[in-house]
Write a protein that holds these residues in place. Sequence first.
Motif, PDB file in Angstrom:
ATOM      1  N   THR A 187      38.227  85.167-107.087  1.00 33.79           N
ATOM      2  CA  THR A 187      38.566  85.190-105.762  1.00 33.79           C
ATOM      3  C   THR A 187      37.245  85.336-104.832  1.00 33.79           C
ATOM      4  OG1 THR A 187      38.923  87.472-105.493  1.00 33.79           O
ATOM      5  CG2 THR A 187      40.973  86.326-105.999  1.00 33.79           C
ATOM      6  N   LEU A 188      37.527  84.365-103.736  1.00 37.70           N
ATOM      7  CA  LEU A 188      36.065  84.656-103.000  1.00 37.70           C
ATOM      8  C   LEU A 188      36.765  85.130-101.366  1.00 37.70           C
ATOM      9  CD1 LEU A 188      34.582  81.138-103.719  1.00 37.70           C
ATOM     10  CD2 LEU A 188      33.914  83.581-104.402  1.00 37.70           C
ATOM     11  N   ALA A 196      41.339  80.397 -99.970  1.00 36.11           N
ATOM     12  CA  ALA A 196      41.970  79.503-100.826  1.00 36.11           C
ATOM     13  C   ALA A 196      40.932  78.551-101.334  1.00 36.11           C
ATOM     14  CB  ALA A 196      43.234  78.923-100.272  1.00 36.11           C
ATOM     15  N   LEU A 197      40.934  78.176-102.733  1.00 33.87           N
ATOM     16  CA  LEU A 197      39.823  77.444-103.039  1.00 33.87           C
ATOM     17  C   LEU A 197      40.395  76.170-103.461  1.00 33.87           C
ATOM     18  CD1 LEU A 197      38.152  79.773-105.400  1.00 33.87           C
ATOM     19  CD2 LEU A 197      37.619  79.492-103.332  1.00 33.87           C
ATOM     20  N   VAL A 236      33.013  74.219-105.298  1.00 38.86           N
ATOM     21  CA  VAL A 236      33.905  75.055-106.408  1.00 38.86           C
ATOM     22  C   VAL A 236      34.050  74.115-107.497  1.00 38.86           C
ATOM     23  CG1 VAL A 236      36.404  75.707-106.656  1.00 38.86           C
ATOM     24  CG2 VAL A 236      35.243  76.199-104.634  1.00 38.86           C
ATOM     25  N   ASN A 237      34.104  72.806-107.516  1.00 38.58           N
ATOM     26  CA  ASN A 237      34.125  72.211-108.765  1.00 38.58           C
ATOM     27  C   ASN A 237      32.919  72.060-109.408  1.00 38.58           C
ATOM     28  OD1 ASN A 237      36.534  70.722-108.182  1.00 38.58           O
ATOM     29  ND2 ASN A 237      35.658  68.961-106.827  1.00 38.58           N
ATOM     30  N   GLY A 256      44.944  76.837-105.185  1.00 40.03           N
ATOM     31  CA  GLY A 256      43.913  77.595-104.585  1.00 40.03           C
ATOM     32  C   GLY A 256      43.336  78.833-105.348  1.00 40.03           C
ATOM     33  N   THR A 257      43.416  78.652-106.544  1.00 37.47           N
ATOM     34  CA  THR A 257      42.940  79.766-107.362  1.00 37.47           C
ATOM     35  C   THR A 257      42.339  79.132-108.627  1.00 37.47           C
ATOM     36  OG1 THR A 257      44.668  81.668-106.864  1.00 37.47           O
ATOM     37  CG2 THR A 257      43.252  81.906-108.730  1.00 37.47           C
TER      38      THR A 257
END
Length: 385
Positions: A187-188, A196-197, A236-237, A256-257
């Motif tokens: 989580t960020l 949400a990622l 994030v990738n 989103g996780t």
Amino acid sequence: MAGITLSSAVRSNLNALQATSDLMSKVQEKLATGRKVNSALDNPNSFFTAKGLENRANDLSSLLDDMGQSVQTLKAADKGIEAISDLVDAAKAKANQAAQTSSQSERAQYAKEYNELLTQIEDLAKDSGYKGKNLLGGTGNDLTVTFNEDGSSSLGITAVDFTDTTLSTGLNLSDLTEAAEGTAAITLTAGTTTVALTGGDLLTADDEFTAGDTLTLTDSNGTEIGTFEIDATTTVNDLETFLDGVDGVSASLASGTLTVTSDFVLNIDSDNTAFNSSSTLTTSATDSGFATDSAIDNVLSTLKSAQDTLRSQASTFGTNLSIVENRQSFTNQLINTLEEGAGKLTLADTNEEGANLLALQTQQSLASTSLSLAAQADQNVLRLF
């Protein structure tokens, strides 16, 4: 026969022929049977003495067969110990391989293979029996070898139990904990809000991370597995790709996780509290029994003790085998001695009896001639009339 009178000469020769015929029958019986004493009537003392010797020889012959089977049972157990010793060496090699790598994923694989070797040891011990007796099978498999006919001389051989490696009275080898994978969700946060990622999101957006921040991956021993440095263009990738590239670790982004899955306990540490609200994350995995160097050292120590146990037991069985084989040889020689002694009392000398028969045949021929002459002399009296 009443009314028939034989002359003295004829009667004497006839008696001689009958006596010779009786003797020939006895000699022929001796030659036919090979024995000079065929019943208690021939010689009671020799007959019963020889019978006692023969009975004892027969009893010992039965015991000799049992000794031979006991030898095979001991040999089967010895072959089993030899094969188990090779498997223990293989298990030791797995522990040494685990000690030579810092990869928890590889150590987990070696622990799994180690457990399979212990299973094979148990199966091999179960298969080391002979005719229903397994000296490696524990309770109910003790072997008693009887050496004489009254059972006063015997050897007891105690079975050991290698069919369960965990027994302290046996090899005392326990299965290792096998690694189980676990997960954790990354989580960020931006301030106090969880973000949400999505794959293309920059990790530096919304003050989540700043350029120069790093993520450090370590195992439960604190050994560093890898580091990931974040710059202004890191997404994030990029983080997902990095995690997927670590041996025994995978990552997946959904809803989103970003979920991290590992084959071992994985710690991810950050120098920014935006990561997981506390700058640390640990997966819920279970480490293998080879996870630490001290655990490997303990396994190697127990393997050495197991090998010592195997060598000691092999020596014990070897001593038992020597005793049984020695008694087997002695019993075989004793049987020969008993049978030879019985033969001296009852067996005929075929050379002597053959010569006796020839002499009796000559004597019979002479007696027949003498009887014929005596009869002719009686007939000469008739010529006077």
